[in-house]
Design an enzyme around this catalytic site. Structure first.
Site, PDB file in Angstrom:
ATOM      1  N   ASN A  80       0.910  -1.359  -0.012  1.00 38.70           N
ATOM      2  CA  ASN A  80       0.026  -0.174   0.063  1.00 38.70           C
ATOM      3  C   ASN A  80       0.891   1.312  -0.011  1.00 38.70           C
ATOM      4  O   ASN A  80       1.529   1.501   1.016  1.00 38.70           O
ATOM      5  CB  ASN A  80      -0.982   0.053   1.325  1.00 38.70           C
ATOM      6  CG  ASN A  80      -1.785   1.237   1.498  1.00 38.70           C
ATOM      7  OD1 ASN A  80      -1.684   2.178   0.371  1.00 38.70           O
ATOM      8  ND2 ASN A  80      -2.383   1.465   2.626  1.00 38.70           N
ATOM      9  N   LYS A 132       0.132   4.210  -0.218  1.00 36.70           N
ATOM     10  CA  LYS A 132      -0.387   5.396   0.276  1.00 36.70           C
ATOM     11  C   LYS A 132      -0.347   6.650  -0.484  1.00 36.70           C
ATOM     12  O   LYS A 132      -0.403   6.645  -1.606  1.00 36.70           O
ATOM     13  CB  LYS A 132      -0.049   5.837   1.566  1.00 36.70           C
ATOM     14  CG  LYS A 132       0.051   4.008   2.720  1.00 36.70           C
ATOM     15  CD  LYS A 132       0.111   4.654   4.189  1.00 36.70           C
ATOM     16  CE  LYS A 132       0.068   3.052   4.762  1.00 36.70           C
ATOM     17  NZ  LYS A 132       0.181   3.260   6.336  1.00 36.70           N
ATOM     18  N   HIS A 151      -9.522   0.740   4.714  1.00 33.26           N
ATOM     19  CA  HIS A 151      -8.255   0.839   5.347  1.00 33.26           C
ATOM     20  C   HIS A 151      -8.453   1.630   6.675  1.00 33.26           C
ATOM     21  O   HIS A 151      -9.168   2.592   6.809  1.00 33.26           O
ATOM     22  CB  HIS A 151      -7.213   1.705   4.392  1.00 33.26           C
ATOM     23  CG  HIS A 151      -5.818   1.664   5.020  1.00 33.26           C
ATOM     24  ND1 HIS A 151      -5.356   2.347   5.704  1.00 33.26           N
ATOM     25  CD2 HIS A 151      -4.604   0.578   4.807  1.00 33.26           C
ATOM     26  CE1 HIS A 151      -4.055   2.144   6.497  1.00 33.26           C
ATOM     27  NE2 HIS A 151      -3.820   0.930   5.695  1.00 33.26           N
ATOM     28  N   GLU A 197      -6.863   4.087   7.837  1.00 37.52           N
ATOM     29  CA  GLU A 197      -6.772   5.372   7.703  1.00 37.52           C
ATOM     30  C   GLU A 197      -7.934   6.098   7.006  1.00 37.52           C
ATOM     31  O   GLU A 197      -8.252   7.134   7.279  1.00 37.52           O
ATOM     32  CB  GLU A 197      -5.510   5.762   6.774  1.00 37.52           C
ATOM     33  CG  GLU A 197      -4.033   5.435   7.817  1.00 37.52           C
ATOM     34  CD  GLU A 197      -3.131   5.173   6.773  1.00 37.52           C
ATOM     35  OE1 GLU A 197      -2.996   5.268   5.469  1.00 37.52           O
ATOM     36  OE2 GLU A 197      -2.049   4.423   7.196  1.00 37.52           O
ATOM     37  N   GLU A 237      -5.543  -5.679  10.232  1.00 38.34           N
ATOM     38  CA  GLU A 237      -4.547  -4.638  10.612  1.00 38.34           C
ATOM     39  C   GLU A 237      -4.874  -3.727  11.870  1.00 38.34           C
ATOM     40  O   GLU A 237      -5.532  -2.968  11.973  1.00 38.34           O
ATOM     41  CB  GLU A 237      -4.357  -3.594   9.173  1.00 38.34           C
ATOM     42  CG  GLU A 237      -4.214  -4.047   8.066  1.00 38.34           C
ATOM     43  CD  GLU A 237      -3.557  -3.223   7.112  1.00 38.34           C
ATOM     44  OE1 GLU A 237      -2.342  -3.298   6.733  1.00 38.34           O
ATOM     45  OE2 GLU A 237      -4.155  -1.899   6.843  1.00 38.34           O
ATOM     46  N   GLY A 240       2.087   1.671  10.829  1.00 39.49           N
ATOM     47  CA  GLY A 240       3.055   2.837  10.785  1.00 39.49           C
ATOM     48  C   GLY A 240       3.791   3.250  12.107  1.00 39.49           C
ATOM     49  O   GLY A 240       4.309   4.353  12.073  1.00 39.49           O
ATOM     50  N   SER A 246       3.358  -2.751  10.143  1.00 36.18           N
ATOM     51  CA  SER A 246       4.758  -2.821  10.330  1.00 36.18           C
ATOM     52  C   SER A 246       5.544  -4.048   9.714  1.00 36.18           C
ATOM     53  O   SER A 246       6.549  -4.538  10.469  1.00 36.18           O
ATOM     54  CB  SER A 246       5.299  -2.385  11.798  1.00 36.18           C
ATOM     55  OG  SER A 246       4.671  -1.010  12.085  1.00 36.18           O
TER      56      SER A 246
HETATM   57  C1  PEP Z   1      -0.711  -0.151   5.787  1.00 36.19           C
HETATM   58  O1  PEP Z   1      -0.747   0.915   5.556  1.00 36.19           O
HETATM   59  O2  PEP Z   1      -1.639  -0.807   5.434  1.00 36.19           O
HETATM   60  C2  PEP Z   1       0.557  -0.579   6.790  1.00 36.19           C
HETATM   61  C3  PEP Z   1       0.126  -2.027   7.291  1.00 36.19           C
HETATM   62  O3  PEP Z   1       1.354   0.245   7.096  1.00 36.19           O
HETATM   63  P1  PEP Z   1       2.746  -0.110   7.840  1.00 36.19           P
HETATM   64  O4  PEP Z   1       3.414  -1.291   7.205  1.00 36.19           O
HETATM   65  O5  PEP Z   1       3.684   1.064   7.305  1.00 36.19           O
HETATM   66  O6  PEP Z   1       2.497  -0.461   9.163  1.00 36.19           O
END
Ligand code: PEP
Length: 251
Positions: free
Chosen positions: A9, A11, A95, A97, A167, A173, A213
């Site tokens: 992703n 973003k 997601h 976010e 997630e 993040g 992460s």
């Molecule tokens: C994501 O944006 O779905 C995500 C898991 O980000 P990160 O790997 O940076 O934690």
């Protein structure tokens, strides 16, 4: 029996030239990963250019969001048919976010998932608890509600292609990964809810990705868990070496 999926992703990162550069560096590094489905999700504007760049590679394209109507007076939105037309085969829906900053709810996730399926896009439906919910002991309750409401009125046959991404919001993040045990526990629970909704056979076929992460250093442990079928990767998908290191977790 479940083919692993590693999805990046991107973003709100990568202009057209940066995205093309990344694909050019990534493609040769992952071309040997025959047993893995590889997906990257750039911003909408970059999809058509990347469509050409990934053709002939084993990399597929996802959009990061979709609207539920095919056309109309909906300023700023993009429909399933338009995403297909731009070269996407998959779409990330719900997601955290989008839930946190753009008012996405389980009801809108449901509308978008239905529209994506109708439009022949594969939805990657994201669910996950906040730190507050985890600390209150509400993780399973949150996951069950997000799944049941997000998948309302979707039949087992319609659901078949859907990919689910677990997630935990506190791990996105932040550099904090759920432990292999925490992730496996949540994934097994999710598969159990899917079995209740759609039967064990469908649940056993569903790919459930972990996101939060994920890095080349922790992917092997996560992928060795029985119910973890891949990863949705944010930060580490922005560099060819680190994303390739995740895709090539079997090496
Ligand atoms: C994501 O944006 O779905 C995500 C898991 O980000 P990160 O790997 O940076 O934690």
């Amino acid at each position: 029996m479940r083919k692993p999926v590693i999805a990046g992703n991107w973003k709100l990162f990568k202009t057209k030239s940066e995205a093309l550069e990344l694909i050019e560096a990534l493609a040769p590094q992952v071309k040997g990963a025959a047993g893995v489905e590889i997906i990257v999700a750039p911003v909408f504007t970059v999809l058509p250019s990347l469509h050409g760049a990934v053709s002939g590679t084993n990399i597929a394209l996802a959009a990061q969001d979709v609207f539920w109507e095919e056309e109309g007076a909906f300023t700023g939105e993009v429909s399933p048919g338009m995403l297909l037309d731009a070269g996407a085969s998959h779409v990330i829906i719900g997601h955290s976010e989008r839930r946190q900053y753009f008012g996405e709810t389980d009801a809108t996730v449901n509308k978008k998932t239905k529209a994506a399926l109708k439009g022949a896009l594969v939805p990657i439906v994201c669910i996950g608890e906040t730190l507050q919910a985890r600390e209150a002991g509400d993780t399973f309750k949150v996951l069950e509600t997000q799944l049941k409401e997000g998948l309302t009125e979707i039949t087992a046959a319609q659901f078949a292609p859907v990919i689910v991404a677990y997630e935990p919001v506190w791990a996105i993040g932040t550099g904090k990964t759920a432990s292999d045990e925490q992730a496996q526990e949540a994934h097994a629970f999710i598969r159990g809810v899917l079995a209740g909704l759609y039967g064990q056979e469908t649940a056993d076929k569903t790919r459930i990705l972990y996101g939060g992460s994920v890095k080349p250093e922790n992917v092997k442990g996560l992928m060795s868990c029985a119910d973890i079928d891949g990863a949705l990767v944010g930060g580490a998908s922005l560099k060819a070496d680190s994303f390739a290191g995740i895709v090539n977790f079997q090496q």
